[in-house]
Design a protein around this motif. Structure first.
Motif, PDB file in Angstrom:
ATOM      1  N   SER A  60      -6.388 -18.303  34.181  1.00 34.83           N
ATOM      2  CA  SER A  60      -6.052 -18.285  35.607  1.00 34.83           C
ATOM      3  C   SER A  60      -4.532 -18.339  35.756  1.00 34.83           C
ATOM      4  O   SER A  60      -3.838 -18.987  34.981  1.00 34.83           O
ATOM      5  N   TRP A  61      -4.046 -17.643  36.765  1.00 37.27           N
ATOM      6  CA  TRP A  61      -2.595 -17.560  36.974  1.00 37.27           C
ATOM      7  C   TRP A  61      -2.212 -17.810  38.429  1.00 37.27           C
ATOM      8  O   TRP A  61      -1.060 -18.060  38.717  1.00 37.27           O
ATOM      9  N   THR A  62      -3.155 -17.730  39.347  1.00 35.02           N
ATOM     10  CA  THR A  62      -2.937 -18.069  40.751  1.00 35.02           C
ATOM     11  C   THR A  62      -4.184 -18.817  41.217  1.00 35.02           C
ATOM     12  O   THR A  62      -5.181 -18.860  40.499  1.00 35.02           O
ATOM     13  N   PRO A  63      -4.169 -19.381  42.427  1.00 34.65           N
ATOM     14  CA  PRO A  63      -5.366 -20.090  42.877  1.00 34.65           C
ATOM     15  C   PRO A  63      -6.641 -19.241  42.832  1.00 34.65           C
ATOM     16  O   PRO A  63      -7.722 -19.766  42.649  1.00 34.65           O
ATOM     17  N   ASP A  64      -6.525 -17.923  42.974  1.00 33.86           N
ATOM     18  CA  ASP A  64      -7.717 -17.084  42.914  1.00 33.86           C
ATOM     19  C   ASP A  64      -7.530 -15.867  42.011  1.00 33.86           C
ATOM     20  O   ASP A  64      -8.116 -14.820  42.241  1.00 33.86           O
ATOM     21  N   GLY A  65      -6.739 -15.998  40.976  1.00 36.30           N
ATOM     22  CA  GLY A  65      -6.569 -14.928  39.990  1.00 36.30           C
ATOM     23  C   GLY A  65      -7.187 -15.367  38.681  1.00 36.30           C
ATOM     24  O   GLY A  65      -6.751 -16.356  38.085  1.00 36.30           O
ATOM     25  N   ARG A  66      -8.231 -14.652  38.235  1.00 38.25           N
ATOM     26  CA  ARG A  66      -8.976 -15.060  37.053  1.00 38.25           C
ATOM     27  C   ARG A  66      -9.257 -13.873  36.145  1.00 38.25           C
ATOM     28  O   ARG A  66      -9.428 -12.746  36.603  1.00 38.25           O
ATOM     29  N   ALA A  67      -9.349 -14.165  34.867  1.00 38.97           N
ATOM     30  CA  ALA A  67      -9.803 -13.183  33.890  1.00 38.97           C
ATOM     31  C   ALA A  67     -10.629 -13.928  32.847  1.00 38.97           C
ATOM     32  O   ALA A  67     -10.358 -15.088  32.539  1.00 38.97           O
ATOM     33  N   LEU A  68     -11.640 -13.259  32.331  1.00 41.78           N
ATOM     34  CA  LEU A  68     -12.442 -13.797  31.232  1.00 41.78           C
ATOM     35  C   LEU A  68     -12.158 -12.971  29.991  1.00 41.78           C
ATOM     36  O   LEU A  68     -12.016 -11.737  30.067  1.00 41.78           O
ATOM     37  N   PHE A  69     -12.113 -13.648  28.847  1.00 37.07           N
ATOM     38  CA  PHE A  69     -11.866 -12.942  27.594  1.00 37.07           C
ATOM     39  C   PHE A  69     -12.503 -13.692  26.438  1.00 37.07           C
ATOM     40  O   PHE A  69     -12.878 -14.859  26.558  1.00 37.07           O
ATOM     41  N   THR A  70     -12.623 -13.006  25.323  1.00 34.71           N
ATOM     42  CA  THR A  70     -13.027 -13.612  24.063  1.00 34.71           C
ATOM     43  C   THR A  70     -12.010 -13.179  23.019  1.00 34.71           C
ATOM     44  O   THR A  70     -11.186 -12.280  23.260  1.00 34.71           O
ATOM     45  N   TYR A  71     -12.086 -13.798  21.881  1.00 31.83           N
ATOM     46  CA  TYR A  71     -11.273 -13.374  20.743  1.00 31.83           C
ATOM     47  C   TYR A  71     -12.165 -12.594  19.788  1.00 31.83           C
ATOM     48  O   TYR A  71     -13.290 -13.012  19.499  1.00 31.83           O
ATOM     49  N   GLY A  72     -11.659 -11.469  19.320  1.00 29.69           N
ATOM     50  CA  GLY A  72     -12.358 -10.684  18.319  1.00 29.69           C
ATOM     51  C   GLY A  72     -11.667 -10.838  16.976  1.00 29.69           C
ATOM     52  O   GLY A  72     -10.653 -11.532  16.853  1.00 29.69           O
ATOM     53  N   SER A  73     -12.214 -10.178  15.985  1.00 28.36           N
ATOM     54  CA  SER A  73     -11.604 -10.198  14.655  1.00 28.36           C
ATOM     55  C   SER A  73     -10.265  -9.468  14.686  1.00 28.36           C
ATOM     56  O   SER A  73     -10.128  -8.450  15.376  1.00 28.36           O
ATOM     57  N   PRO A  74      -9.271  -9.979  13.954  1.00 26.56           N
ATOM     58  CA  PRO A  74      -7.979  -9.280  13.907  1.00 26.56           C
ATOM     59  C   PRO A  74      -8.167  -7.831  13.443  1.00 26.56           C
ATOM     60  O   PRO A  74      -9.023  -7.543  12.593  1.00 26.56           O
TER      61      PRO A  74
END
Length: 97
Positions: A60-74
């Motif tokens: 999150s970067w603002t009160p209503d700014g969101r992103a979802l992510f995962t980490y993959g293999s390098p």
């Protein structure tokens, strides 16, 4: 340097963002990737585990700014640099699915 990719759903979300929301995400993404490379995230970013999807994280970067992510293999040729897989981007609405 960290690498990344995005799933189709992320791109669908991204296309629905208003121009100012896209710009805000791109600024946050730049800070996030820079922080991964340096080993410390910028204080304006908040990252935490996403409880509804084990292994996923919320940025999150603002009160209503969101992103979802995962980490993959390098990726080959990038050593142990983190590989981020972007899943969703938008407002709190992305959590309702």
């Amino acid at each position: 340097m960290p690498t990344y990719e995005a799933v189709a759903r992320f791109w669908a979300d991204y296309r629905r963002l208003r121009p100012e929301q896209r710009a805000a995400f791109l600024r946050a993404r730049t800070l996030f990737v820079g922080g991964l490379a340096e080993g410390a995230l910028h204080p304006s970013l908040r990252v935490k585990g996403f409880k509804l999807r084990p292994g996923a994280f919320e940025l999150s970067w603002t009160p209503d700014g969101r992103a979802l992510f995962t980490y993959g293999s390098p990726l080959p040729g990038h050593g142990t640099d983190p590989h981020v897989i972007w899943l969703r981007v938008g407002t709190h609405d992305i959590f309702r699915v």
